[in-house]
Design an enzyme around this catalytic site. Structure first.
Site, PDB file in Angstrom:
ATOM      1  N   ASP A  80       0.846  -1.199   0.000  1.00 56.58           N
ATOM      2  CA  ASP A  80       0.000   0.000   0.000  1.00 56.58           C
ATOM      3  C   ASP A  80       0.878   1.244   0.000  1.00 56.58           C
ATOM      4  O   ASP A  80       2.086   1.187   0.252  1.00 56.58           O
ATOM      5  CB  ASP A  80      -0.914  -0.001   1.221  1.00 56.58           C
ATOM      6  N   LYS A  81       0.246   2.366  -0.272  1.00 54.27           N
ATOM      7  CA  LYS A  81       0.908   3.668  -0.290  1.00 54.27           C
ATOM      8  C   LYS A  81       0.033   4.666   0.459  1.00 54.27           C
ATOM      9  O   LYS A  81      -1.197   4.567   0.447  1.00 54.27           O
ATOM     10  CB  LYS A  81       1.110   4.104  -1.744  1.00 54.27           C
ATOM     11  N   HIS A  82       0.663   5.619   1.128  1.00 49.07           N
ATOM     12  CA  HIS A  82      -0.086   6.674   1.808  1.00 49.07           C
ATOM     13  C   HIS A  82       0.577   8.013   1.521  1.00 49.07           C
ATOM     14  O   HIS A  82       1.803   8.117   1.526  1.00 49.07           O
ATOM     15  CB  HIS A  82      -0.127   6.448   3.318  1.00 49.07           C
ATOM     16  N   SER A  83      -0.245   9.025   1.271  1.00 47.35           N
ATOM     17  CA  SER A  83       0.248  10.385   1.063  1.00 47.35           C
ATOM     18  C   SER A  83      -0.158  11.252   2.243  1.00 47.35           C
ATOM     19  O   SER A  83      -1.258  11.087   2.788  1.00 47.35           O
ATOM     20  CB  SER A  83      -0.325  10.963  -0.230  1.00 47.35           C
ATOM     21  N   THR A 120      -8.789  10.944  -1.696  1.00 47.20           N
ATOM     22  CA  THR A 120      -8.944   9.905  -2.713  1.00 47.20           C
ATOM     23  C   THR A 120     -10.375   9.383  -2.766  1.00 47.20           C
ATOM     24  O   THR A 120     -10.918   9.122  -3.839  1.00 47.20           O
ATOM     25  CB  THR A 120      -7.956   8.760  -2.447  1.00 47.20           C
ATOM     26  N   ARG A 168      -9.077  15.034  18.914  1.00 53.13           N
ATOM     27  CA  ARG A 168      -7.917  15.867  18.591  1.00 53.13           C
ATOM     28  C   ARG A 168      -8.334  17.047  17.719  1.00 53.13           C
ATOM     29  O   ARG A 168      -7.878  18.179  17.904  1.00 53.13           O
ATOM     30  CB  ARG A 168      -6.851  15.041  17.861  1.00 53.13           C
ATOM     31  N   SER A 183      -1.811   7.414  14.038  1.00 51.53           N
ATOM     32  CA  SER A 183      -3.077   7.445  13.299  1.00 51.53           C
ATOM     33  C   SER A 183      -2.909   6.864  11.903  1.00 51.53           C
ATOM     34  O   SER A 183      -3.698   6.016  11.469  1.00 51.53           O
ATOM     35  CB  SER A 183      -3.586   8.887  13.215  1.00 51.53           C
ATOM     36  N   LYS A 187      -4.100   2.393  10.863  1.00 54.96           N
ATOM     37  CA  LYS A 187      -5.052   2.010   9.812  1.00 54.96           C
ATOM     38  C   LYS A 187      -4.380   1.169   8.738  1.00 54.96           C
ATOM     39  O   LYS A 187      -4.969   0.212   8.222  1.00 54.96           O
ATOM     40  CB  LYS A 187      -5.678   3.270   9.188  1.00 54.96           C
ATOM     41  N   LYS A 188      -3.153   1.513   8.389  1.00 52.68           N
ATOM     42  CA  LYS A 188      -2.446   0.745   7.368  1.00 52.68           C
ATOM     43  C   LYS A 188      -2.112  -0.662   7.866  1.00 52.68           C
ATOM     44  O   LYS A 188      -2.237  -1.644   7.142  1.00 52.68           O
ATOM     45  CB  LYS A 188      -1.180   1.487   6.941  1.00 52.68           C
TER      46      LYS A 188
END
Length: 408
Positions: A80-83, A120, A168, A183, A187-188
């Site tokens: 997976d990828k996260h930005s 996304t 928060r 955070s 999730k990942k």
């Protein structure tokens, strides 16, 4: 364990054990801690910080607060990828099917727009019928059919993060490095990943000015949690690609998948992140160019959209399905070239058009946004083309864009 005692110890800079961190997360998840107590602990972390070991423990405890997907029956690496968020960042729409076409499995849990940055899920929901929040069974079916599925966080995934983040947001403790890292990674990790590439944005359109500590913390905490991770710092001093706005970005992503000419930075960033992710999974990173140019990635994208309820011919006929705004106006610039762009202001122009949310519960207008956005060093004659719901909104966006671009 008494909540007040754990709050006091964090407030005073004392370390909590992994068991004590799990107790905090249990209280957040199951309601044993009140909103006031959760908020007080978050503020204590914001003010005093916590150690890397505590951040790893927090990440794992939040992961385990809900469902953790198990892909042990798959013979493909789960990637997976996260930005960290950008303007015009539609990389995920191409990366997920591209990595799937090269042998990876990509169950991508994504988010919605936040502040001036696009999300996304909002982009994908501009596709008629696309179910961005399916159940686990449909998610697994989509990954089997296409090798990838881009979906949102369900109620079962990291529920501790959902409650903690909401508090928060309400108590001005969002900009806290260990809480940001926990955070993202909780999730990942709940998606059952074996490899993660982090796209950490830097520049005028990024959330943080100094991104090196964030990139380093993400990699170190991921390693501590047993996840292979690499961070790539990419430029957000100009819009990524030529479009910003939900359906307009889907069109641009489809153009890249179909082999059409796209803005070079969009293509380069996508290929770099995809290649890095494949190598993390033990696959051939050099395969990405062939998978894109052969149409293999486009085929995976079409399969994913159909598996999640979207039209089967979106790739061939995007204009028949994606919404379009009724007012389209060019924004004049001037002589010379573009010297500087306030990318955050560009993102806010899209939000004001309706392409993002002024309030958390506000609807999104998927049709509005910008195309043909000028980049740094390019002619300033036309700064962008605005796609708006009415003339007044187009005029407001044009004024904001003219203030955001510095030319000469």
């Amino acid at each position: 364990m008494i909540p007040q005692e754990l709050i006091r110890r964090t407030r005073d800079g004392q370390h909590l054990s992994a068991a004590e961190i799990r107790e905090v997360v249990h209280g957040i998840t199951h309601g044993g801690w009140s909103d006031a107590q959760v908020s007080a602990w978050a503020m204590a972390v914001f003010q005093r910080g916590i150690s890397r070991e505590e951040t790893v423990a927090l990440t794992l405890a939040m992961r385990d607060s809900g469902t953790v997907l198990d892909w042990s029956g798959s013979d493909q690496p789960v990637l997976d990828k996260h930005s960290t968020g950008g303007v015009g960042d539609k990389v995920s729409l191409v990366l997920a099917p591209l990595v799937a076409a090269c042998g990876g499995a990509v169950p991508m849990i994504s988010g919605r727009g936040l502040g001036h940055t696009g999300g996304t899920l909002d982009k994908l929901e501009s596709i008629p019928g696309y179910d961005a929040t399916p159940g686990e069974a449909q998610l697994r079916a989509a990954v089997r059919a296409a090798g990838c599925a881009i979906v949102g966080q369900t109620a079962e995934v990291a529920p501790a993060d959902r409650r903690l983040y909401a508090l928060r947001d309400a108590t001005a403790t969002v900009e806290c490095l260990p809480l940001i890292v926990a955070s993202i990674l909780s999730k990942k990790l709940a998606a059952g990943l074996q490899g993660l590439v982090m796209d950490v944005k830097s520049g005028s359109g990024a959330f943080l000015e100094d991104v090196q500590p964030l990139a380093q913390a993400l990699v170190e905490v991921a390693a501590g949690a047993g996840l292979r991770c690499q961070a790539v710092i990419t430029d957000m001093n100009q819009v990524l690609g030529r479009s910003a706005g939900n359906a307009l970005e889907v069109r641009e992503a489809i153009a890249m998948l179909r082999g059409e000419d796209v803005e070079p930075r969009f293509r380069d960033v996508t290929l770099t992140l995809s290649s890095t992710l494949l190598e993390l999974g033990g696959l051939d990173g050099a395969a990405v160019t062939e998978a894109l140019e052969s149409g293999a990635a486009a085929e995976r994208f079409a399969r994913m959209v159909a598996a999640l309820g979207g039209p089967t011919d979106l790739l061939e006929r995007p204009d028949d399905h994606l919404p379009a705004a009724p007012v389209v106006r060019a924004v004049p610039g001037g002589d010379g070239t573009v010297n500087r762009i306030d990318v955050r202001a560009v993102g806010l122009a899209v939000v004001e058009l309706g392409g993002g949310r002024m309030r958390e519960d506000a609807p999104v207008d998927h049709a509005v946004g910008l195309t043909d956005v000028a980049g740094l060093g390019e002619p300033a004659e036309t700064l962008a083309v605005v796609h708006a719901r009415d003339e007044a909104a187009a005029a407001r966006a044009a004024r904001r864009l003219q203030e955001a671009f510095e030319t000469g």
